[in-house]
Design a protein around this motif. Structure first.
Motif, PDB file in Angstrom:
ATOM      1  N   LYS A  30       0.591  -1.538  -0.377  1.00 53.74           N
ATOM      2  CA  LYS A  30       0.272  -0.262   0.089  1.00 53.74           C
ATOM      3  C   LYS A  30       0.969   1.104  -0.127  1.00 53.74           C
ATOM      4  CE  LYS A  30      -3.684  -3.018   0.339  1.00 53.74           C
ATOM      5  NZ  LYS A  30      -4.541  -3.012  -1.190  1.00 53.74           N
ATOM      6  N   GLY A  31       0.904   2.621  -0.584  1.00 56.48           N
ATOM      7  CA  GLY A  31       1.149   3.524  -0.783  1.00 56.48           C
ATOM      8  C   GLY A  31       2.718   3.774  -1.403  1.00 56.48           C
ATOM      9  N   SER A  32       2.655   2.836  -2.544  1.00 57.81           N
ATOM     10  CA  SER A  32       3.720   2.241  -3.163  1.00 57.81           C
ATOM     11  C   SER A  32       3.775   2.439  -5.221  1.00 57.81           C
ATOM     12  CB  SER A  32       4.834   1.884  -2.202  1.00 57.81           C
ATOM     13  OG  SER A  32       4.823   0.475  -2.508  1.00 57.81           O
ATOM     14  N   ALA A  33       4.068   2.306  -5.817  1.00 56.61           N
ATOM     15  CA  ALA A  33       3.606   2.448  -6.952  1.00 56.61           C
ATOM     16  C   ALA A  33       5.021   0.746  -7.388  1.00 56.61           C
ATOM     17  CB  ALA A  33       3.944   3.282  -8.048  1.00 56.61           C
ATOM     18  N   PHE A  34       4.585   0.747  -8.144  1.00 58.60           N
ATOM     19  CA  PHE A  34       5.490  -0.690  -8.930  1.00 58.60           C
ATOM     20  C   PHE A  34       6.352   0.302  -9.285  1.00 58.60           C
ATOM     21  CE2 PHE A  34       7.772  -3.980 -11.777  1.00 58.60           C
ATOM     22  CZ  PHE A  34       7.420  -5.092 -11.268  1.00 58.60           C
ATOM     23  N   PRO A  35       7.942  -0.195  -9.199  1.00 55.15           N
ATOM     24  CA  PRO A  35       9.100   0.926 -10.048  1.00 55.15           C
ATOM     25  C   PRO A  35       8.932   0.068 -11.591  1.00 55.15           C
ATOM     26  CG  PRO A  35      10.322  -1.212  -8.423  1.00 55.15           C
ATOM     27  CD  PRO A  35       8.245  -0.826  -8.501  1.00 55.15           C
ATOM     28  N   TYR A  36       9.090   1.950 -12.100  1.00 57.12           N
ATOM     29  CA  TYR A  36       8.649   1.627 -14.038  1.00 57.12           C
ATOM     30  C   TYR A  36       9.840   0.690 -14.523  1.00 57.12           C
ATOM     31  CZ  TYR A  36       8.549   4.036 -18.504  1.00 57.12           C
ATOM     32  OH  TYR A  36       8.394   4.114 -20.162  1.00 57.12           O
TER      33      TYR A  36
ATOM     34  N   LEU B 160      -3.714  -3.883 -14.535  1.00 58.67           N
ATOM     35  CA  LEU B 160      -3.172  -2.941 -15.434  1.00 58.67           C
ATOM     36  C   LEU B 160      -3.213  -1.118 -15.095  1.00 58.67           C
ATOM     37  CD1 LEU B 160      -4.159  -5.692 -18.337  1.00 58.67           C
ATOM     38  CD2 LEU B 160      -2.094  -5.202 -17.155  1.00 58.67           C
ATOM     39  N   ALA B 161      -4.745  -0.585 -14.976  1.00 57.84           N
ATOM     40  CA  ALA B 161      -4.528   0.083 -15.282  1.00 57.84           C
ATOM     41  C   ALA B 161      -4.108   0.642 -13.527  1.00 57.84           C
ATOM     42  CB  ALA B 161      -6.079   0.474 -14.236  1.00 57.84           C
ATOM     43  N   ASN B 162      -4.139   0.177 -12.317  1.00 58.31           N
ATOM     44  CA  ASN B 162      -3.193   0.606 -11.080  1.00 58.31           C
ATOM     45  C   ASN B 162      -1.461   0.601 -11.519  1.00 58.31           C
ATOM     46  OD1 ASN B 162      -5.752   0.733 -10.014  1.00 58.31           O
ATOM     47  ND2 ASN B 162      -5.105  -1.569  -8.479  1.00 58.31           N
ATOM     48  N   LEU B 163      -0.910   0.007 -12.343  1.00 62.82           N
ATOM     49  CA  LEU B 163       0.416  -0.059 -12.590  1.00 62.82           C
ATOM     50  C   LEU B 163       0.232   1.399 -13.324  1.00 62.82           C
ATOM     51  CD1 LEU B 163       1.081  -3.157 -14.633  1.00 62.82           C
ATOM     52  CD2 LEU B 163       2.097  -2.232 -11.981  1.00 62.82           C
ATOM     53  N   LEU B 164      -0.400   1.567 -14.920  1.00 62.34           N
ATOM     54  CA  LEU B 164      -0.127   3.188 -15.649  1.00 62.34           C
ATOM     55  C   LEU B 164      -0.606   4.187 -14.289  1.00 62.34           C
ATOM     56  CD1 LEU B 164      -1.441   1.892 -18.843  1.00 62.34           C
ATOM     57  CD2 LEU B 164       0.390   2.081 -18.237  1.00 62.34           C
ATOM     58  N   ALA B 165      -1.512   4.299 -13.247  1.00 61.65           N
ATOM     59  CA  ALA B 165      -1.566   4.965 -12.849  1.00 61.65           C
ATOM     60  C   ALA B 165      -0.735   6.052 -11.578  1.00 61.65           C
ATOM     61  CB  ALA B 165      -2.906   5.378 -11.673  1.00 61.65           C
ATOM     62  N   GLY B 166       0.156   4.527 -11.451  1.00 56.91           N
ATOM     63  CA  GLY B 166       1.396   4.778 -10.652  1.00 56.91           C
ATOM     64  C   GLY B 166       2.423   5.222 -11.125  1.00 56.91           C
ATOM     65  N   TRP B 167       2.276   5.015 -12.980  1.00 57.21           N
ATOM     66  CA  TRP B 167       3.640   5.666 -13.363  1.00 57.21           C
ATOM     67  C   TRP B 167       3.417   6.898 -13.549  1.00 57.21           C
ATOM     68  CZ3 TRP B 167       3.613   0.692 -16.805  1.00 57.21           C
ATOM     69  CH2 TRP B 167       4.552  -0.717 -15.954  1.00 57.21           C
ATOM     70  N   GLY B 168       2.474   7.046 -13.475  1.00 56.03           N
ATOM     71  CA  GLY B 168       2.049   8.677 -14.052  1.00 56.03           C
ATOM     72  C   GLY B 168       2.604   8.965 -15.381  1.00 56.03           C
ATOM     73  N   ALA B 169       3.315  10.650 -15.473  1.00 54.48           N
ATOM     74  CA  ALA B 169       3.884  10.899 -16.719  1.00 54.48           C
ATOM     75  C   ALA B 169       4.848  10.003 -17.744  1.00 54.48           C
ATOM     76  CB  ALA B 169       4.005  12.222 -16.311  1.00 54.48           C
ATOM     77  N   GLN B 170       4.957   8.796 -17.391  1.00 51.16           N
ATOM     78  CA  GLN B 170       6.188   7.855 -17.870  1.00 51.16           C
ATOM     79  C   GLN B 170       5.035   7.230 -18.447  1.00 51.16           C
ATOM     80  OE1 GLN B 170       8.170   6.379 -13.741  1.00 51.16           O
ATOM     81  NE2 GLN B 170       9.795   7.498 -14.934  1.00 51.16           N
ATOM     82  N   ALA B 171       3.934   7.204 -18.234  1.00 50.59           N
ATOM     83  CA  ALA B 171       2.981   6.615 -18.944  1.00 50.59           C
ATOM     84  C   ALA B 171       2.168   7.062 -20.104  1.00 50.59           C
ATOM     85  CB  ALA B 171       1.999   5.457 -17.935  1.00 50.59           C
ATOM     86  N   VAL B 172       2.915   7.862 -20.982  1.00 48.12           N
ATOM     87  CA  VAL B 172       2.518   8.675 -21.521  1.00 48.12           C
ATOM     88  C   VAL B 172       2.037   7.927 -22.808  1.00 48.12           C
ATOM     89  CG1 VAL B 172       2.539  10.763 -23.231  1.00 48.12           C
ATOM     90  CG2 VAL B 172       2.318  11.105 -20.725  1.00 48.12           C
ATOM     91  N   PRO B 173       2.829   7.141 -22.973  1.00 49.16           N
ATOM     92  CA  PRO B 173       2.855   6.177 -24.599  1.00 49.16           C
ATOM     93  C   PRO B 173       1.410   5.411 -24.613  1.00 49.16           C
ATOM     94  CG  PRO B 173       4.908   5.985 -24.166  1.00 49.16           C
ATOM     95  CD  PRO B 173       4.274   7.028 -22.762  1.00 49.16           C
ATOM     96  N   THR B 174       0.910   5.281 -23.327  1.00 47.99           N
ATOM     97  CA  THR B 174      -0.496   4.387 -23.263  1.00 47.99           C
ATOM     98  C   THR B 174      -1.160   5.458 -23.711  1.00 47.99           C
ATOM     99  OG1 THR B 174      -0.269   4.636 -20.862  1.00 47.99           O
ATOM    100  CG2 THR B 174       1.004   2.865 -21.858  1.00 47.99           C
ATOM    101  N   LEU B 175      -1.799   6.911 -23.084  1.00 46.73           N
ATOM    102  CA  LEU B 175      -3.275   7.367 -23.968  1.00 46.73           C
ATOM    103  C   LEU B 175      -3.545   7.194 -24.686  1.00 46.73           C
ATOM    104  CD1 LEU B 175      -2.170  11.177 -22.389  1.00 46.73           C
ATOM    105  CD2 LEU B 175      -3.654   9.407 -21.149  1.00 46.73           C
ATOM    106  N   PRO B 176      -2.621   7.122 -25.709  1.00 45.83           N
ATOM    107  CA  PRO B 176      -3.981   6.347 -27.141  1.00 45.83           C
ATOM    108  C   PRO B 176      -4.815   5.050 -26.971  1.00 45.83           C
ATOM    109  CG  PRO B 176      -2.407   7.197 -27.828  1.00 45.83           C
ATOM    110  CD  PRO B 176      -1.948   7.225 -26.376  1.00 45.83           C
TER     111      PRO B 176
END
Length: 504
Positions: free
Chosen positions: A172-178, A204-220
């Motif tokens: 809880k409270g930490s994201a999986f490393p990018y 899958l959504a939790n992973l991307l939410a945790g990565w924030g702007a690093q996950a921009v390629p997945t926006l489309p």
């Protein structure tokens, strides 16, 4: 006695089938020794476990793993002491699988055993393989950077490992490393949402939410998934788009707005989080509140933070309140959340106080309401002195260790300060922690009371909780017990240092 116990191993076949209270004899002996709370017995318990883990017989080593598991759940020093012995006992696939759950719960402390997990964790990436999945799930928690490429290679076939990375079992409270490979794998999975299984969309959504702007390629692909996966995709979009380039952000906003205007609450909330648009959110919330049902509490929870901007929701919030004498847990919790939302959006306490009084009254009739009472007490604290008429309800809640910490913290802000027995309230909070009822809440309560409320005896009890070897958190969701105890200990030690300095 030590030699006799070891001579009996494997001991499990010796126990009576009629003894339903005490299975796994070695584990029972280790637990009894640890329960004495003395260093000598603790060392003897660890020595028994170590001997079993180094035995040449597989069934004895298995009993050693069971005993090590129980020791680590009860003793704060056990993981550091036993992890290298666990590694030594991992001599084949069965033994690695047998201890994988424990290693995962130990997290980074089990890093010395990562090398025994990795070969099995990386096996058969293109096939369903339960043993590989269990090993990878443990590796995700023990050495996440090492596990990331293995998870990327087998993401569609490793549900346990994905859960450990971004689901129920994840810290809880930490994201999986990018990880770039894992990002690509997530994007590929989301591109075919119809193929996703079980809780996979959420993880899958939790992973991307945790990565924030690093996950921009997945926006489309996230925007495309909004139609089929609105709950999961909308939340991820809000996190990913928050720090991206203006043109990417604009495309995300357009996608969210289109779905929000169709009455999709998650999209409306994500739109509000991104750009502060309230009208679609207010419309969706009003619909959900008037519809009632399973999402009522979520709608009320979303409405509250709007504050005065959500004033138009007040009629719908009132309409959603329980109209019957319902004392079930869902009805009590719904009304508590609705009372909190009403307080935030109207700023008027009387109505919220009346609702909470009803919750407390109905809860008295239900034997299953103790946690509903605790939640109602926390909401009462938000009202401050305006809820002083509920003082008797709060004082009654101090008598239950499950609600005592919340009630203590509430009385500290609601009641007349001159009427409080702060020393007695501090004792109630400590009692709750010692009983493993609400340890985290006990720290909040002691902070609210301040150092002046604690006597020397109170400080001694807090010292045992903060610095003792026995875990304070001993129950709850198994995969989080150790993490919760570590966090409790950290906070307790910080509070102890502050209170000790104030007393000196």
């Amino acid at each position: 006695m030590h030699a006799t116990m070891l001579s009996l191993l494997p001991a499990d076949p010796l126990r009576s089938d009629l003894d339903l209270e005490r299975g796994e004899p070695l584990t029972a002996v280790v637990e009894a020794l640890l329960g004495r709370g003395r260093s000598t017995e603790r060392e003897k318990a660890f020595a028994l476990v170590e001997a079993a883990l180094h035995d040449g017989r597989a069934e004895v080593r298995a009993e050693g793993v069971w005993a090590a598991d129980r020791a680590c759940m009860l003793s704060r020093s056990a993981p550091g002491r036993l992890v290298r012995n666990l590694r030594a006992a991992a001599v084949d696939e069965e033994s690695v699988v047998g201890m994988s759950s424990l290693l995962g719960r130990l997290g980074s402390v089990a890093a010395p055993a990562a090398d025994v997990l990795a070969p099995l964790a990386g096996r058969n990436p293109d096939q369903d393989d339960d043993h590989a999945d269990r090993a990878l799930a443990a590796l995700v928690l023990v050495a996440p950077a090492q596990a990331a490429p293995l998870l990327a290679a087998a993401i569609a076939r490793r549900p346990r490992a994905l859960d450990a990375a971004a689901g129920f079992r994840s810290p809880k409270g930490s994201a999986f490393p990018y990880d770039g490979e894992l990002l690509d794998a997530v994007r590929d999975r989301l591109a075919g949402p119809e193929d996703l299984r079980g809780n996979e969309p959420q993880y899958l959504a939790n992973l991307l939410a945790g990565w924030g702007a690093q996950a921009v390629p997945t926006l489309p692909v996230l925007c495309a998934a909004l139609q089929r996966l609105p709950d999961q995709a909308a939340r991820a979009i809000a996190s990913v788009a928050a720090g991206c380039a203006p043109e990417d952000r604009a495309r995300a906003v357009d996608s969210l707005r289109a779905r929000a205007e169709q009455g999709v609450l998650p999209a409306a909330k994500a739109l509000y989080d991104l750009v502060g648009e309230t009208e679609p959110l207010l419309h969706c919330l009003e619909q959900e509140l008037r519809r009632g049902g399973g999402r009522l509490r979520e709608a009320a929870r979303t409405a509250g933070p709007l504050g005065p901007r959500g004033a138009t929701l007040a009629p719908a919030l009132r309409e959603a309140l329980s109209r019957s004498d319902d004392d079930t847990t869902p009805a009590l919790d719904d009304d508590t959340q609705l009372a909190q939302a009403l307080w935030h959006v109207t700023g008027e306490a009387d109505e919220a106080v009346a609702v909470l009084e009803s919750v407390f009254a109905r809860a008295e009739r239900s034997p299953w309401s103790r946690w509903s009472v605790a939640r109602a007490v926390r909401t009462t604290a938000l009202l401050g002195p305006a809820a002083r008429s509920l003082g008797a309800r709060l004082e009654a809640a101090v008598g239950d260790p499950a609600s005592a910490p919340a009630a203590v913290a509430a009385l500290a802000v609601v009641a007349d300060p001159d009427a409080l027995d702060r020393t007695a309230l501090a004792a109630a909070a400590l009692w709750s922690a010692e009983a493993d009822a609400d340890p985290a809440g006990a720290i909040d309560a002691l902070e609210a009371l301040g150092p002046d409320a604690l006597t020397g005896e109170h400080l001694r009890r807090l010292t045992v909780l903060a610095d003792g070897d026995a875990r304070v958190v001993r129950s709850g969701i198994e995969s989080h017990i150790i993490d919760h105890d570590i966090e409790f200990r950290r906070r307790a030690q910080e509070l102890l240092a502050i209170f000790t300095a104030a007393a000196s």
